[in-house]
Scaffold this active site. Structure first.
Site, PDB file in Angstrom:
ATOM      1  N   GLY A  67      67.557  66.476  20.751  1.00 36.49           N
ATOM      2  CA  GLY A  67      69.011  66.980  20.874  1.00 36.49           C
ATOM      3  C   GLY A  67      68.912  68.345  20.574  1.00 36.49           C
ATOM      4  O   GLY A  67      67.962  68.702  19.695  1.00 36.49           O
ATOM      5  N   ASP A 240      70.122  55.640  49.558  1.00 37.64           N
ATOM      6  CA  ASP A 240      71.173  54.716  48.768  1.00 37.64           C
ATOM      7  C   ASP A 240      72.016  54.218  49.460  1.00 37.64           C
ATOM      8  O   ASP A 240      72.253  52.880  49.280  1.00 37.64           O
ATOM      9  CB  ASP A 240      72.120  55.887  47.701  1.00 37.64           C
ATOM     10  CG  ASP A 240      70.991  56.856  46.855  1.00 37.64           C
ATOM     11  OD1 ASP A 240      69.938  56.270  46.669  1.00 37.64           O
ATOM     12  OD2 ASP A 240      71.591  57.551  46.190  1.00 37.64           O
TER      13      ASP A 240
END
Ligand code: XMP
Length: 527
Positions: A67, A240
């Site tokens: 992070g 998809d």
């Protein structure tokens, strides 16, 4: 009746998961994918997720991501010490490693210089469970400013680099492992092995999560959920929606209706190809409705040149056409959406990513169709896993490995006004380009390629005649995540052949250009 084997398998499936706790790092999805490559189911959760939820999930292991923050600053993302005391193995990566040390009583500091890129890694404890199979010296990928200055009590240093005295540390008896570098990135030579070691050797996962089981379970779950209800699916022919439709068809047969809208902005012959697979002559038991809405779209698009206006018109018209078809069917019980896991994470529902893509519609229900519930059978899968599921379901490879194709289709590959004549030009040019790329084997190595029609007209000469015609632009890019891309190296002979064929075979095209621009500063599409 479920066999004992089946019941056991389900129990394993339910129990065995590793969770990734996301602290906003850029590689969060990559970490989860690497774990899944070990055949272990993995999900991403924000660092804001309550400890009670984590206990309930009962993961076999926890991985903390990197992070951008400094863990000792008051407002930085953190997690309570309890997480490290659950008796569940924890692996902290980069920021996650620093946080582990900080919370457990070690020290993290900001040195004068950070460490970025490929770095030589030296193991201090080669017998560490996570480093099994890695040599004493190898290459790792570093990307950090802060570093661990002092390990927490109970930890020992297991690796270092020239600028980083604690490149890895562990408290083996408590199952806590900290790695400053990024094993999830391919530049870390033995990174895959290290993550696999953590998941298999430390967490003791059995690696039973497989696509065939996933597909089988999904089909069974859909069948149970739908009962004798009616299901509606918007089929685009993309990977998809095709995989979702086939899964549904296998589960509930012709209780499923697929609506395929041909907006006249598809690639050459694409509408017929989709119909051949899913239509009445195709392979699946479902109701297939093809709506030939070409004229409607061309009328709406006449005179419109601004890219966003075109996108908006194409999107809105799709809703209108779909709505009309849905009304003819009457009330449906379920609506299928081809949402995949990155959509879920990027919509802020999974991890910490700040990218919100509203068009993904995750969690929001479209209000233009009357239905009770939504079904998202691919919600847990990454793109490559959707493809695996597609193969498992027996969908033709050509469809499974199809390149991305934008919803607004050729509408955004024609610069300026869209007309039927221009659609024809770009369709023909694109078909030639794809055919020659296929012949040269480039379809296996290049991420995405297509032809676009520029709005430029210029003078040329063909035979003895002067021409004043359009220019086609060829695009080919390599990309990992479609957020950045670089132009691909297409062999000169292929480009020459494509150019000559396009100019000879496509009316009103007299020039062909190859676009070398990367993303940034360009985008992959032209509009
Ligand atoms: P850009 O042009 O933004 O494209 O660099 C990145 C990737 O997304 C695809 N793309 C779209 N897909 N609707 C879509 O479904 C769109 O409006 C759209 N615009 C771009 C593009 O093909 C590339 O793979």
């Amino acid at each position: 009746m479920k066999t004992n084997e089946k019941v056991k398998e389900e129990a394993i499936l339910k129990k065995e998961r590793v969770i990734v706790i996301d602290f906003g790092g850029q590689y969060n999805q990559l970490v989860a994918r690497r774990v899944r490559e070990c055949n272990v189911y993995c999900e991403i959760y924000s660092y804001k997720t309550d400890i009670e939820k984590i206990k309930e999930l009962n993961p076999k292991g926890i991985i903390l991501t990197g992070g951008p923050n400094s863990c000792y600053e008051p407002d930085s993302p953190t997690y309570s010490r309890e997480l490290f005391e659950l008796g569940i193995p924890v692996l902290g990566l980069c920021y996650g490693a620093q946080l582990m040390m900080h919370v457990m009583g070690g020290k993290v500091e900001t040195p004068e210089v950070g460490e970025y890129g490929k770095t030589e890694l030296h193991l201090d404890k080669s017998a560490s469970k996570v480093f099994e199979g890695a040599p004493e010296t190898s290459i790792c990928w570093m990307s950090h400013f802060d570093r661990i200055a002092k390990v927490a009590p109970g930890f020992e240093i297991t690796a270092h680099t020239a600028d980083c005295p604690v490149a890895a540390a562990e408290n083996e008896s408590d199952g806590l492992y900290a790695i400053q570098f990024h094993p999830e990135v391919l530049h870390t030579r033995y990174g895959k092995e290290m993550l696999s070691n953590f998941v298999m050797n430390v967490c003791g996962c059995s690696g039973d999560w497989r696509m065939d089981t996933f597909v089988e379970d999904s089909i069974r779950e859909i069948r149970e959920k739908v009962g004798d209800g009616k299901v509606l699916c918007a089929l685009s022919g993309g990977v998809d929606s095709s995989v979702a439709a086939v899964m549904l068809s296998k589960a509930i047969g012709n209780q499923l209706t697929c609506v395929f809208v041909d907006h006249g902005l598809l690639r050459k012959d694409e509408g017929d190809e989709v119909e051949a697979v899913f239509g009445p002559q195709g392979n699946y038991d479902l109701n297939f409705i093809r709506v030939n809405a070409q004229e409607r779209y061309y009328t709406k698009l006449a005179g419109v040149t601004e890219p966003e206006a075109k996108r908006k018109i194409i999107g809105e018209e799709f809703i209108r056409v779909f709505e009309e078809e849905a009304k003819k069917i009457g009330t449906v019980d379920f609506l299928v959406q081809g949402t995949i896991y990155p959509d879920v994470v990027e919509s802020g529902l999974g991890g910490e990513s700040t990218v919100i893509k509203s068009h993904h519609n995750v969690g929001g229900l479209p209000d233009f169709v009357d239905f009770k519930e939504i079904i998202e059978p691919l919600r847990d899968l990454f793109k490559d896993e959707v493809r695996k599921a597609g193969l498992e379901l027996g969908i033709p490879e050509k469809l499974v490995f199809r390149q991305p194709f934008p919803g607004p289709g050729l509408g955004i590959r024609i610069i300026g006004e869209v007309t039927p004549e221009k659609v024809k030009m770009v369709q023909e040019a694109d078909a030639i380009y794809r055919e020659e790329m296929d012949k040269a084997g480039m379809n296996k190595t290049v991420g995405q390629y297509f032809a676009a029609l520029t709005n430029m007209r210029s003078v040329g000469v063909m035979g003895d005649e002067r021409t004043y015609d359009y220019a086609i632009a060829l695009r080919a890019v390599n990309t990992i995540d479609f957020m950045t891309a670089e132009s691909a190296e297409v062999p000169w002979e292929v480009l020459q052949k494509v150019t000559s064929r396009i100019v000879n075979e496509v009316s009103h095209v007299n020039r062909v250009m190859y676009d070398l621009t990367g993303k940034p500063p360009g985008t992959i599409e032209f509009e």
